[in-house]
Design a protein around this motif. Structure first.
Motif, short mmCIF file in Angstrom:
data_model
loop_
_atom_site.label_atom_id
_atom_site.label_comp_id
_atom_site.label_asym_id
_atom_site.label_seq_id
_atom_site.Cartn_x
_atom_site.Cartn_y
_atom_site.Cartn_z
N MET A 196 0.84 -1.19 0.00
CA MET A 196 0.00 0.00 0.00
C MET A 196 0.88 1.24 0.00
N ASN A 197 0.45 2.26 -0.73
CA ASN A 197 1.21 3.48 -0.87
C ASN A 197 0.73 4.50 0.17
N ASN A 198 1.63 4.95 1.03
CA ASN A 198 1.26 5.94 2.04
C ASN A 198 1.80 7.31 1.67
N GLY A 199 1.84 7.62 0.37
CA GLY A 199 2.35 8.89 -0.11
C GLY A 199 1.36 10.01 0.06
N ARG A 200 1.42 10.93 -0.84
CA ARG A 200 0.59 12.13 -0.78
C ARG A 200 -0.88 11.78 -0.99
N ARG A 201 -1.72 12.44 -0.22
CA ARG A 201 -3.17 12.24 -0.33
C ARG A 201 -3.72 13.24 -1.36
N MET A 202 -4.66 12.77 -2.18
CA MET A 202 -5.27 13.61 -3.20
C MET A 202 -6.78 13.38 -3.18
N THR A 203 -7.53 14.44 -3.29
CA THR A 203 -8.98 14.34 -3.36
C THR A 203 -9.40 14.57 -4.80
N VAL A 204 -10.22 13.69 -5.32
CA VAL A 204 -10.68 13.78 -6.70
C VAL A 204 -12.20 13.72 -6.70
N ARG A 205 -12.83 14.61 -7.43
CA ARG A 205 -14.28 14.59 -7.55
C ARG A 205 -14.64 13.82 -8.82
N LEU A 206 -15.57 12.89 -8.69
CA LEU A 206 -16.01 12.08 -9.81
C LEU A 206 -17.50 12.27 -10.02
N GLY A 207 -17.89 12.18 -11.28
CA GLY A 207 -19.32 12.17 -11.58
C GLY A 207 -19.88 10.80 -11.23
N ASP A 208 -21.20 10.69 -11.28
CA ASP A 208 -21.85 9.43 -10.92
C ASP A 208 -21.37 8.26 -11.78
N SER A 209 -21.26 8.49 -13.08
CA SER A 209 -20.85 7.39 -13.97
C SER A 209 -19.39 7.01 -13.73
N GLU A 210 -18.53 8.00 -13.47
CA GLU A 210 -17.12 7.71 -13.18
C GLU A 210 -16.99 6.96 -11.87
N ASP A 211 -17.75 7.39 -10.88
CA ASP A 211 -17.73 6.72 -9.58
C ASP A 211 -18.16 5.26 -9.72
N GLU A 212 -19.18 5.03 -10.53
CA GLU A 212 -19.66 3.66 -10.74
C GLU A 212 -18.59 2.80 -11.39
N VAL A 213 -17.87 3.35 -12.35
CA VAL A 213 -16.78 2.61 -13.00
C VAL A 213 -15.72 2.22 -11.97
N VAL A 214 -15.32 3.18 -11.14
CA VAL A 214 -14.29 2.90 -10.14
C VAL A 214 -14.78 1.84 -9.16
N ARG A 215 -15.99 2.01 -8.65
CA ARG A 215 -16.51 1.06 -7.65
C ARG A 215 -16.70 -0.34 -8.23
N SER A 216 -17.25 -0.44 -9.43
CA SER A 216 -17.48 -1.76 -10.01
C SER A 216 -16.15 -2.43 -10.37
N THR A 217 -15.18 -1.65 -10.83
CA THR A 217 -13.86 -2.21 -11.12
C THR A 217 -13.19 -2.70 -9.85
N ALA A 218 -13.27 -1.89 -8.79
CA ALA A 218 -12.68 -2.28 -7.51
C ALA A 218 -13.33 -3.56 -7.00
N SER A 219 -14.63 -3.66 -7.12
CA SER A 219 -15.34 -4.84 -6.66
C SER A 219 -14.93 -6.07 -7.46
N ALA A 220 -14.84 -5.90 -8.78
CA ALA A 220 -14.48 -7.02 -9.64
C ALA A 220 -13.06 -7.50 -9.39
N LEU A 221 -12.15 -6.56 -9.09
CA LEU A 221 -10.75 -6.92 -8.86
C LEU A 221 -10.45 -7.27 -7.41
N GLY A 222 -11.38 -6.95 -6.53
CA GLY A 222 -11.16 -7.21 -5.11
C GLY A 222 -10.14 -6.29 -4.49
#
Length: 125
Positions: free
Chosen positions: A1-27
């Motif tokens: 795990m990377n404990n480097g610099r923290r960054m906040t990113v704003r995502l639209g609903d569709s982008e958020d869904e892509v990230v969440r579904s990809t994370a779920s699929a990859l575990g």
């Protein structure tokens, strides 16, 4: 795990869904998906982007000079367009090139001037 610099990113609903579904699929976590996407994208960036990002910022004076020279080029081009319109109207009205001795060379002179100004801008900036 990377404990480097923290960054906040704003995502639209569709982008958020892509990230969440990809994370779920990859575990993996959402953050890991974003990190993997950045790493994957790094190989697709155009050549030289890394050097451009690492280059020192351009001083404000140079930015102002470049903007002023760009405005100058635009104005000179407008003059050239006006000269071309005058020549065209003269031709439409039946004037021959012999009756427009000095006027016909002006567009070429303006093109040369624009070329010199652009070269100067590129050398300075």
């Amino acid at each position: 795990m990377n404990n480097g610099r923290r960054m906040t990113v704003r995502l639209g609903d569709s982008e958020d869904e892509v990230v969440r579904s990809t994370a779920s699929a990859l575990g993996v976590t959402d953050s890991e998906v974003v990190r993997l996407a950045i790493i994957a994208m790094a190989d697709r960036l155009p050549v030289g982007v890394g050097e451009q990002v690492a280059a020192p910022p351009v001083p404000p004076e140079v930015v102002e000079l470049r903007e002023a020279l760009d405005r100058l080029v635009a104005e000179v081009c407008r003059v050239g367009v006006n000269i071309n319109q005058i020549v065209r109207i003269c031709h439409v009205n039946g004037w021959s090139d012999d009756e427009l001795p000095g006027l016909l060379g002006v567009p070429g002179v303006i093109d040369d001037l624009v070329g010199h100004v652009r070269e100067a801008v590129d050398r300075v900036c």
